[in-house]
Write an enzyme that holds these catalytic residues in place. Structure first.
Site, PDB file in Angstrom:
ATOM      1  N   GLN A   1       0.837  -1.204   0.000  1.00 58.11           N
ATOM      2  CA  GLN A   1       0.000   0.000   0.000  1.00 58.11           C
ATOM      3  C   GLN A   1       0.865   1.244   0.000  1.00 58.11           C
ATOM      4  O   GLN A   1       1.760   1.380   0.834  1.00 58.11           O
ATOM      5  CB  GLN A   1      -0.898  -0.005   1.242  1.00 58.11           C
ATOM      6  CG  GLN A   1      -1.686   1.279   1.456  1.00 58.11           C
ATOM      7  CD  GLN A   1      -2.468   1.251   2.761  1.00 58.11           C
ATOM      8  OE1 GLN A   1      -3.102   0.261   3.094  1.00 58.11           O
ATOM      9  NE2 GLN A   1      -2.418   2.335   3.504  1.00 58.11           N
TER      10      GLN A   1
ATOM     11  N   SER B   1       1.344   6.841   2.626  1.00 55.47           N
ATOM     12  CA  SER B   1       2.191   7.834   3.295  1.00 55.47           C
ATOM     13  C   SER B   1       3.285   8.360   2.374  1.00 55.47           C
ATOM     14  O   SER B   1       3.866   7.623   1.581  1.00 55.47           O
ATOM     15  CB  SER B   1       2.832   7.226   4.547  1.00 55.47           C
ATOM     16  OG  SER B   1       1.859   6.892   5.500  1.00 55.47           O
TER      17      SER B   1
ATOM     18  N   GLU C   1     -10.014  -1.722   7.646  1.00 56.98           N
ATOM     19  CA  GLU C   1      -8.828  -1.997   8.458  1.00 56.98           C
ATOM     20  C   GLU C   1      -9.169  -2.348   9.890  1.00 56.98           C
ATOM     21  O   GLU C   1      -8.526  -3.192  10.512  1.00 56.98           O
ATOM     22  CB  GLU C   1      -7.905  -0.783   8.436  1.00 56.98           C
ATOM     23  CG  GLU C   1      -6.627  -1.002   9.220  1.00 56.98           C
ATOM     24  CD  GLU C   1      -5.610   0.099   8.970  1.00 56.98           C
ATOM     25  OE1 GLU C   1      -4.429  -0.146   9.178  1.00 56.98           O
ATOM     26  OE2 GLU C   1      -6.002   1.193   8.551  1.00 56.98           O
TER      27      GLU C   1
ATOM     28  N   SER D   1      -4.057   7.148  13.967  1.00 52.53           N
ATOM     29  CA  SER D   1      -3.412   7.250  15.266  1.00 52.53           C
ATOM     30  C   SER D   1      -4.446   7.265  16.392  1.00 52.53           C
ATOM     31  O   SER D   1      -5.630   7.540  16.176  1.00 52.53           O
ATOM     32  CB  SER D   1      -2.561   8.519  15.341  1.00 52.53           C
ATOM     33  OG  SER D   1      -3.398   9.661  15.341  1.00 52.53           O
TER      34      SER D   1
END
Length: 392
Positions: free
Chosen positions: A130, A133, A248, A373
């Site tokens: 993936q 980022s 996810e 996060s």
């Protein structure tokens, strides 16, 4: 909350447990076995084992049969995760594709994408990574700068991704690219599928503090990508990415609970080996972690009950991600405190080989970051679940 499983689910458990017992060599379940192997050797073993598991019908548990799945229930999927953790089965080498991309393709992929991608992915013939980022675009995904310029029936992609899991071994990557010139933030993004072996793709491994290179940097230099490799519609990348990421957090953390309980028991053995098991402070800390594990278990069973009864978890799924990640990280904070300064050293302590536990401890520092996060999850829970006012 229902603490029982249906007869069909329990029958599945019996079949799966028997297959796992027959196909996981005893040495694989030994503490430290996987950490003792060369990275490439471990990857190849796991890849082949998972392929055989899929061919035996024990993969894609909830997937429709038409995609090679078992067509099972959420309870069966939870049993799969639980039994796999209990048997100390190898970690998947294709988690990103199986967890994220496959269900996204089932929902919004073209017929050609579904036919060409899902089956080979399930059998580990194609490994996916993936690319989200970027330097300067981590938690703020909308700040990404990798761009693709249209050239006939293709895009010419240039840019960089970082912290890409399995980049060195990936065959394909699903990645976010800005395909609309002059666009910014959430607009003009597309989710593209790119061949990692295509000309112009370069991977540079990132060596972690544990000594392994699970992550990598990916550079795209004039990479030609067919326009047909766009998932969810051109310019609709943000909505597609949000759909993808919604898979996810999953429906339950039963598998995580079982895996973390194993780690807890190993940490208790370390405390005994170090002669710390009689220390009242250590005992109190271990008791607290055990309670947190049981809270995770019952929350997971509650979530599983909700899903089995057809309820949509929605934003409440953030509670599950927040709970399992904090529980996991907290468990290994106790492990680090138990070892003191030696926690940073990958070498035997008190005649006990702690290599695997130390690597796991290093890894747990990341789990409250990826997948959203803990700060982001708390904001979601506060605003979307509890209805609290947004701070200024």
């Amino acid at each position: 909350m229902d603490l029982t499983y249906s007869p069909a689910a329990e029958e599945f458990r019996v079949d799966l447990r028997a297959w796992l017992a027959a196909n996981i060599p005893a040495r694989w379940a030994a503490s430290g076995f996987w950490a003792s192997l060369d990275e490439d050797e471990a990857f190849d073993l796991r890849r082949d084992w998972e392929r055989r598991k899929a061919l035996a019908g024990f993969a894609g548990i909830e997937w429709p049969v038409e995609y090679g799945g078992r067509g099972g229930s959420p309870a069966m999927a939870a049993i799969h995760d639980e039994e796999l953790a209990r048997a100390r089965g190898p970690r998947s080498v294709n988690t990103l594709g199986l967890t994220f991309l496959a269900p996204t393709l089932m929902a919004v992929g073209t017929p050609e994408q579904k036919a060409e991608i899902i089956g080979p992915m399930l059998r580990n013939e194609v490994i996916w990574c993936q690319g989200f980022s970027e330097p300067g675009a981590g938690s703020d995904l909308a700040a990404l700068r990798t761009h693709g310029e249209r050239d006939g029936d293709a895009f010419i992609v240039n840019g960089q991704k970082v912290w890409t899991t399995s980049a060195r071994r990936g065959d394909q990557i699903f990645t976010m690219v800005r395909t609309e010139p002059g666009s910014s933030r959430h607009r003009g993004l597309s989710l593209l599928l790119i061949d990692m072996h295509a000309p112009g793709v370069e991977v540079r491994p990132i060596r972690q503090m544990s000594g392994v290179s699970e992550f990598g940097e990916v550079f795209f230099t004039d990479v030609r990508v067919p326009a047909s490799a766009c998932v969810g519609g051109l310019g609709n990348g943000w909505a597609t990415a949000m759909l993808l990421l919604s898979f996810e957090r999953g429906a339950s953390a039963i598998g995580q609970y079982t895996d973390y309980l194993r780690a807890f028991e190993e940490i208790v053995r370390v405390a005994k080996a170090l002669g710390r098991d009689g220390d009242p402070v250590v005992r109190q800390e271990l008791a607290r972690r055990r309670v947190e594990l049981e809270c995770l278990r019952y929350h997971s069973l509650h979530v599983l009950t909700e899903v089995e009864q057809g309820r949509d978890l929605g934003f409440a799924s953030s509670v599950t991600k927040l709970q399992w990640s904090q529980t996991y990280q907290g468990l290994f904070e106790t492990f680090d405190e138990l070892l003191g300064p030696d926690a940073a050293l990958v070498r035997p302590t008190a005649d006990v080989d702690l290599t695997a536990l130390r690597r796991e401890s290093f890894w747990t520092r990341s789990v409250t970051i990826w997948g959203g996060s803990s700060q982001v999850q708390r904001s979601i829970v506060a605003e979307r679940v509890l209805g609290l006012p947004r701070g200024s």
